[in-house]
Design a protein around this motif. Structure first.
Motif, mmCIF file in Angstrom:
data_model
loop_
_atom_site.group_PDB
_atom_site.id
_atom_site.type_symbol
_atom_site.label_atom_id
_atom_site.label_comp_id
_atom_site.label_asym_id
_atom_site.label_seq_id
_atom_site.Cartn_x
_atom_site.Cartn_y
_atom_site.Cartn_z
ATOM 1 N N HIS A 75 41.316 30.892 44.477
ATOM 2 C CA HIS A 75 41.110 31.573 43.188
ATOM 3 C C HIS A 75 39.926 30.919 42.483
ATOM 4 O O HIS A 75 40.088 30.025 41.657
ATOM 5 N N HIS A 99 36.106 32.320 40.911
ATOM 6 C CA HIS A 99 35.133 33.391 40.667
ATOM 7 C C HIS A 99 33.757 32.750 40.816
ATOM 8 O O HIS A 99 33.431 31.799 40.076
ATOM 9 N N HIS A 154 44.912 39.757 39.841
ATOM 10 C CA HIS A 154 45.321 38.930 38.710
ATOM 11 C C HIS A 154 46.483 39.664 38.029
ATOM 12 O O HIS A 154 46.372 40.869 37.744
ATOM 13 N N HIS A 172 47.275 33.900 39.327
ATOM 14 C CA HIS A 172 47.965 33.374 38.138
ATOM 15 C C HIS A 172 49.485 33.569 38.302
ATOM 16 O O HIS A 172 50.143 32.716 38.863
ATOM 17 N N ASP A 180 39.658 28.755 39.215
ATOM 18 C CA ASP A 180 39.334 29.961 38.439
ATOM 19 C C ASP A 180 37.832 30.020 38.091
ATOM 20 O O ASP A 180 37.074 30.660 38.812
HETATM 21 ZN ZN LIG Z 1 40.690 34.408 37.885
#
Ligand SMILES: [Zn+2]
Ligand SMILES: Nc1ncnc2[nH]cnc12
Length: 336
Positions: free
Chosen positions: A9, A11, A189, A213, A270
């Motif tokens: 996870h 980005h 997500h 998440h 993240d």
């Molecule tokens: Zn994310």
């Protein structure tokens, strides 16, 4: 020996460090509304997911060429490799870049070049996941997805990200069904800020293989029981949850209860350039906060590989590396 991990996870655009934003803006002739890196960094205070996304989308506008994508992918992988990452499943937001006039080929070829170089240099394996914006119409996601499929772009799966509240997963049923029919992996997500019911929709309507998440499942014991029974991977991002105020403080994070319940949790970063650290920082923070044992850390690492889209042989060999790490830690403790 460093704890081997899969980063599931992350980005890519969230790894864009303020210094790189300035360097790319200068290279691409873009005026930033900040005088200095420090002034930009002063804006890294968020009240919720949306306040972060507004800055995140504005900053990624400095990405203009295929080389820019290669450069930031390489920079991220250098950092990730140093923190123990042996396999990465990288997210990117195609809509953001297409909106600015880039082609899918330019974006994907740049990212792929960085991923492939890192695999050759260090053996860090990868998958690439195109995340669609839930704040944009499903028709926009479908148009790009069809382009990915018909033009045969090198994408391994799709995800769903951006603003959560008010944009339930069920809006994207057709998009996800088309992706599954065309052999793509599917993740979303859900339950970051949104309710537990969005997690249920991600499972039942989108038929995801993994939930990004998912922390809000803890509001719904029946859902927790189901996630445990199905051993559904949940990619939890503790520093992100604190910085976006999904939890008040790290001490309030539900990670210990999630592990105790038997949920298949792994830890991730993240948007590390925005939330105060890469995967190693996330792990150290929770290890310290919750006094995690080496066995807990090995469980989190195992869950990361088991939740990945690696094939059976590669997964087995990474799991053996986690076992070797744990044996070494236990042996060192015994000798001390
Ligand atoms: Zn994310
Ligand atoms: N934490 C997050 N939630 C939703 N969309 C995102 N895009 C980048 N980071 C995100």
């Amino acid at each position: 020996m460093i704890l081997p991990l899969a980063e599931l996870h992350i980005h890519l655009e969230g790894s864009l460090e303020p210094e790189t934003i300035f360097a790319l803006a200068s290279k691409n002739g873009i005026d930033l509304p900040y005088e200095s890196v420090e002034e930009l960094r002063a804006h890294y205070e968020f009240n919720n997911l949306q306040s972060f996304l507004d800055l995140f989308y504005a900053n990624m506008a400095v990405l203009r060429t295929s080389e820019d994508f290669k450069e930031i992918t390489t920079a991220y992988l250098n950092r990730a490799h140093a923190s123990g990452v042996r396999h990465v499943e990288l997210f990117f937001d195609p809509q953001a870049h297409i909106e600015r006039g880039l082609s899918l080929s330019e974006v994907i070829s740049g990212i792929r070049a960085g991923l492939e170089e890192a695999e050759q240099r260090w053996g860090v394996t990868h998958k690439l996941i195109a995340c669609f914006w839930r704040h944009a119409p499903a028709a926009s996601a479908m148009e790009i997805l069809k382009m990915i499929v018909t033009e045969n772009h090198a994408i391994d799966g799709i995800g769903l990200d951006s603003s959560e509240l008010g944009f339930p997963p069920e809006l994207f049923e057709e998009v996800f069904s088309y992706a599954r029919e065309h052999g793509l992996h599917v993740v979303a997500h859900a339950g970051e800020e949104g309710p537990a019911d969005y997690i249920r929709q991600a499972l039942d309507v989108l038929k995801v293989e993994r939930v990004d998440h998912g922390i809000r499942c803890m509001d719904d014991p029946e859902l927790v029981a189901r996630l445990v029974k199905e051993q559904m991977p949940l990619t939890v991002c503790p520093l992100s949850n604190v910085r976006l105020r999904a939890v008040e403080t790290l001490a309030d994070h539900p990670l210990p209860q999630m592990l105790e319940a038997g949920l298949k949790v792994s830890l991730h970063s993240d948007d590390p350039a925005y939330f105060g650290g890469y995967l190693d920082a996330n792990i150290s923070a929770v290890a310290e906060q919750f006094s995690l044992t080496v066995s807990d850390l090995a469980t989190l690492a195992r869950n990361s590989f088991e939740g990945s889209f690696l094939d059976e042989a590669a997964r087995k060999s990474r799991l053996a590396e986690v076992d070797a790490w744990l044996a070494l830690q236990l042996d060192t403790t015994r000798r001390d």
